[in-house]
Design a protein around this motif. Structure first.
Motif, PDB file in Angstrom:
ATOM      1  N   ALA A 130     -97.224  -1.345   0.243  1.00  0.00           N
ATOM      2  CA  ALA A 130     -96.256  -2.376  -0.129  1.00  0.00           C
ATOM      3  C   ALA A 130     -94.853  -1.993   0.337  1.00  0.00           C
ATOM      4  O   ALA A 130     -94.112  -2.825   0.878  1.00  0.00           O
ATOM      5  CB  ALA A 130     -96.279  -2.598  -1.639  1.00  0.00           C
ATOM      6  N   SER A 131     -94.500  -0.725   0.148  1.00  0.00           N
ATOM      7  CA  SER A 131     -93.175  -0.265   0.571  1.00  0.00           C
ATOM      8  C   SER A 131     -93.070  -0.246   2.090  1.00  0.00           C
ATOM      9  O   SER A 131     -92.015  -0.585   2.654  1.00  0.00           O
ATOM     10  CB  SER A 131     -92.901   1.135   0.011  1.00  0.00           C
ATOM     11  OG  SER A 131     -92.894   1.127  -1.400  1.00  0.00           O
ATOM     12  N   ALA A 132     -94.169   0.141   2.760  1.00  0.00           N
ATOM     13  CA  ALA A 132     -94.176   0.143   4.220  1.00  0.00           C
ATOM     14  C   ALA A 132     -93.943  -1.267   4.753  1.00  0.00           C
ATOM     15  O   ALA A 132     -93.188  -1.471   5.713  1.00  0.00           O
ATOM     16  CB  ALA A 132     -95.502   0.691   4.744  1.00  0.00           C
ATOM     17  N   TYR A 133     -94.572  -2.240   4.107  1.00  0.00           N
ATOM     18  CA  TYR A 133     -94.429  -3.629   4.555  1.00  0.00           C
ATOM     19  C   TYR A 133     -93.004  -4.129   4.319  1.00  0.00           C
ATOM     20  O   TYR A 133     -92.450  -4.860   5.150  1.00  0.00           O
ATOM     21  CB  TYR A 133     -95.433  -4.507   3.814  1.00  0.00           C
ATOM     22  CG  TYR A 133     -95.479  -5.934   4.320  1.00  0.00           C
ATOM     23  CD1 TYR A 133     -95.788  -6.207   5.643  1.00  0.00           C
ATOM     24  CD2 TYR A 133     -95.224  -7.001   3.465  1.00  0.00           C
ATOM     25  CE1 TYR A 133     -95.834  -7.506   6.120  1.00  0.00           C
ATOM     26  CE2 TYR A 133     -95.274  -8.312   3.932  1.00  0.00           C
ATOM     27  CZ  TYR A 133     -95.578  -8.553   5.254  1.00  0.00           C
ATOM     28  OH  TYR A 133     -95.626  -9.844   5.717  1.00  0.00           O
ATOM     29  N   GLU A 134     -92.424  -3.736   3.207  1.00  0.00           N
ATOM     30  CA  GLU A 134     -91.036  -4.126   2.927  1.00  0.00           C
ATOM     31  C   GLU A 134     -90.101  -3.547   3.987  1.00  0.00           C
ATOM     32  O   GLU A 134     -89.217  -4.238   4.498  1.00  0.00           O
ATOM     33  CB  GLU A 134     -90.636  -3.628   1.542  1.00  0.00           C
ATOM     34  CG  GLU A 134     -89.225  -4.007   1.128  1.00  0.00           C
ATOM     35  CD  GLU A 134     -88.860  -3.507  -0.262  1.00  0.00           C
ATOM     36  OE1 GLU A 134     -87.665  -3.548  -0.618  1.00  0.00           O
ATOM     37  OE2 GLU A 134     -89.785  -3.064  -0.990  1.00  0.00           O
ATOM     38  N   VAL A 141     -86.803  -7.733  11.388  1.00  0.00           N
ATOM     39  CA  VAL A 141     -86.357  -9.060  10.963  1.00  0.00           C
ATOM     40  C   VAL A 141     -86.014  -9.936  12.164  1.00  0.00           C
ATOM     41  O   VAL A 141     -86.095 -11.168  12.098  1.00  0.00           O
ATOM     42  CB  VAL A 141     -85.140  -8.944  10.015  1.00  0.00           C
ATOM     43  CG1 VAL A 141     -83.930  -8.364  10.742  1.00  0.00           C
ATOM     44  CG2 VAL A 141     -84.813 -10.287   9.382  1.00  0.00           C
ATOM     45  N   HIS A 142     -85.668  -9.309  13.288  1.00  0.00           N
ATOM     46  CA  HIS A 142     -85.301 -10.031  14.507  1.00  0.00           C
ATOM     47  C   HIS A 142     -86.517 -10.496  15.303  1.00  0.00           C
ATOM     48  O   HIS A 142     -86.371 -11.248  16.261  1.00  0.00           O
ATOM     49  CB  HIS A 142     -84.466  -9.113  15.403  1.00  0.00           C
ATOM     50  CG  HIS A 142     -85.189  -7.847  15.768  1.00  0.00           C
ATOM     51  ND1 HIS A 142     -85.261  -6.781  14.902  1.00  0.00           N
ATOM     52  CD2 HIS A 142     -85.909  -7.502  16.865  1.00  0.00           C
ATOM     53  CE1 HIS A 142     -85.983  -5.826  15.473  1.00  0.00           C
ATOM     54  NE2 HIS A 142     -86.383  -6.244  16.651  1.00  0.00           N
ATOM     55  N   ASN A 143     -87.728 -10.044  14.916  1.00  0.00           N
ATOM     56  CA  ASN A 143     -88.923 -10.299  15.714  1.00  0.00           C
ATOM     57  C   ASN A 143     -89.921 -11.137  14.921  1.00  0.00           C
ATOM     58  O   ASN A 143     -90.773 -10.622  14.202  1.00  0.00           O
ATOM     59  CB  ASN A 143     -89.560  -8.972  16.135  1.00  0.00           C
ATOM     60  CG  ASN A 143     -90.616  -9.131  17.207  1.00  0.00           C
ATOM     61  OD1 ASN A 143     -91.340 -10.122  17.235  1.00  0.00           O
ATOM     62  ND2 ASN A 143     -90.712  -8.151  18.092  1.00  0.00           N
ATOM     63  N   ALA A 145     -92.465 -12.867  15.884  1.00  0.00           N
ATOM     64  CA  ALA A 145     -93.862 -12.689  16.284  1.00  0.00           C
ATOM     65  C   ALA A 145     -94.521 -11.564  15.495  1.00  0.00           C
ATOM     66  O   ALA A 145     -95.657 -11.694  15.025  1.00  0.00           O
ATOM     67  CB  ALA A 145     -93.946 -12.404  17.787  1.00  0.00           C
ATOM     68  N   LEU A 146     -93.812 -10.455  15.333  1.00  0.00           N
ATOM     69  CA  LEU A 146     -94.349  -9.335  14.568  1.00  0.00           C
ATOM     70  C   LEU A 146     -94.475  -9.689  13.093  1.00  0.00           C
ATOM     71  O   LEU A 146     -95.478  -9.366  12.444  1.00  0.00           O
ATOM     72  CB  LEU A 146     -93.456  -8.111  14.731  1.00  0.00           C
ATOM     73  CG  LEU A 146     -93.747  -7.192  15.916  1.00  0.00           C
ATOM     74  CD1 LEU A 146     -92.767  -6.037  15.939  1.00  0.00           C
ATOM     75  CD2 LEU A 146     -95.172  -6.677  15.866  1.00  0.00           C
ATOM     76  N   LEU A 147     -93.466 -10.334  12.550  1.00  0.00           N
ATOM     77  CA  LEU A 147     -93.490 -10.686  11.134  1.00  0.00           C
ATOM     78  C   LEU A 147     -94.644 -11.627  10.830  1.00  0.00           C
ATOM     79  O   LEU A 147     -95.266 -11.537   9.763  1.00  0.00           O
ATOM     80  CB  LEU A 147     -92.163 -11.326  10.724  1.00  0.00           C
ATOM     81  CG  LEU A 147     -90.914 -10.441  10.841  1.00  0.00           C
ATOM     82  CD1 LEU A 147     -89.700 -11.179  10.290  1.00  0.00           C
ATOM     83  CD2 LEU A 147     -91.109  -9.130  10.098  1.00  0.00           C
ATOM     84  N   ASP A 148     -94.942 -12.520  11.769  1.00  0.00           N
ATOM     85  CA  ASP A 148     -96.030 -13.472  11.557  1.00  0.00           C
ATOM     86  C   ASP A 148     -97.407 -12.839  11.764  1.00  0.00           C
ATOM     87  O   ASP A 148     -98.398 -13.301  11.191  1.00  0.00           O
ATOM     88  CB  ASP A 148     -95.888 -14.667  12.513  1.00  0.00           C
ATOM     89  CG  ASP A 148     -94.704 -15.559  12.168  1.00  0.00           C
ATOM     90  OD1 ASP A 148     -94.178 -15.430  11.042  1.00  0.00           O
ATOM     91  OD2 ASP A 148     -94.299 -16.354  13.029  1.00  0.00           O
TER      92      ASP A 148
END
Length: 351
Positions: A130-134, A141-143, A145-148
């Motif tokens: 959970a912390s790693a994902y946060e 935050v600028h990417n 594609a990665l966040l999705d």
């Protein structure tokens, strides 16, 4: 046929690889949805390309004024940073060390005790999924594609180790090799972070060199089934002075560019020798003429990167164009989060 540079680098990397203690090498692997293997020789070649790109420069500074840029030598940096111990996760490929299972509570406790006892380690922090994902969502935050494309389940839990200044980082890897519950170990030195963050706001336009394989340079190449270069059947031509001048004029006219510099072979080679001074085989195999010539473009905030990259790629004499933000993300993603993803997942469309 392969180019002379490729042949020399292959031989040098093979020679250098023969001296490596393979027990200390722990490749990084992606989650189940992205089953990719890492060829450490390709990682070495990628490092060469990236570090050459960070080389010293003869600058056409500002919007084209001539000056001399001074590069920071690696031996002037404090090589202190993080090593990250990625723990087993059932989302990782079953054929790898973890065999498709999660790390147990007992293994997590044992690994934590081990890393805290290592003399090279200054401090230890446990990062759950959970912390790693946060952290992941903050860092990328600028990417979009990665966040999705990446969820919390894709990121393994880890121990993040702050390494003491001057400590032997290889010794840490040796101590952790084969320990139950550990999938792999990432090394994120301060020098690497500085290099990657330094190129994040840049676009680089590499010029054609004699013998180039790119079709944009007139080269013809044969790829294997995986899309990798198999051989060159026709060598390309180097960019002409007229093409270089035309490219410079185009760059100077683009509204989204804050400044640009031109990097020549001589200073790139000098920096290359410093950075790989401990790899005698690789340095001996590489010549000044192997170094690329390229323009480095620093982009303005909120610039249209896609449009700029597209224009540069169409320019005669340009072999390839790299997006610094994508390059930084692709380099930091494995070392910081234990993931290796294809370009299409990290930066679709190269933007």
């Amino acid at each position: 046929m392969n180019s002379p540079m490729e042949d020399r680098l292959r031989e040098a990397l093979a020679e250098a690889g023969a001296t490596v203690d393979t027990s200390t090498l722990q490749p990084l692997h992606g989650a189940r949805r992205s089953r990719f293997r890492v060829d450490l020789r390709l990682v070495a070649v990628a490092a060469v390309v990236v570090l050459v790109g960070v080389a010293g420069a003869v600058g056409l500074g500002g919007r084209g004024d001539v000056d001399r840029a001074v590069a920071v030598s690696p031996d002037q940096r404090i090589d202190k940073g993080e090593m990250i111990v990625f723990l087993c996760s059932k989302t990782l490929p079953k054929e790898e060390a973890c065999q498709g299972r999660d790390v147990t509570a007992e293994e997590t406790k044992a690994v934590g005790a081990l890393v805290r006892q290592l003399p090279e380690v200054e401090s230890v922090t446990f990062i759950d999924q959970a912390s790693a994902y946060e952290n992941f969502r903050r860092d990328f935050v600028h990417n979009k594609a990665l966040l999705d494309g990446v969820g919390a389940v894709d990121l393994p839990a880890s121990f993040r180790l702050t390494i003491r200044e001057g400590a032997d980082r290889n010794q840490v890897s040796r101590a952790l090799h084969g320990v139950a519950g550990i999938q792999n170990v990432g090394d994120l030195s301060s020098a690497m972070v500085a290099d990657m963050e330094g190129v994040r706001s840049e676009i680089r336009a590499f010029l054609c060199a004699k013998g180039a394989s790119q079709s944009s340079c007139g080269g013809v190449r044969v790829l294997d089934r995986e899309g990798k270069l198999k051989r060159i059947t026709k060598e390309g031509e180097a960019a002409t002075n007229a093409e270089k001048n035309a490219l410079r004029k185009l760059i100077d006219s683009l509204p989204d560019i804050e400044s640009f510099t031109f990097r020549d072979r001589a200073t790139a080679y000098e920096d290359f020798q410093k950075r790989f001074a401990d790899n005698e085989a690789l340095v001996k195999a590489t010549k000044v003429t192997d170094m690329p010539e390229f323009f480095v473009l620093t982009m303005k905030p909120k610039a249209n990167w896609s449009e700029t990259v597209s224009k540069l790629k169409r320019q005669p004499g340009v072999a390839t164009v790299t997006n610094g933000a994508c390059a930084a993300d692709k380099s930091l993603l494995p070392a910081r989060y234990g993931l290796i993803l294809p370009d299409s997942k990290v930066c679709p469309g190269g933007t």
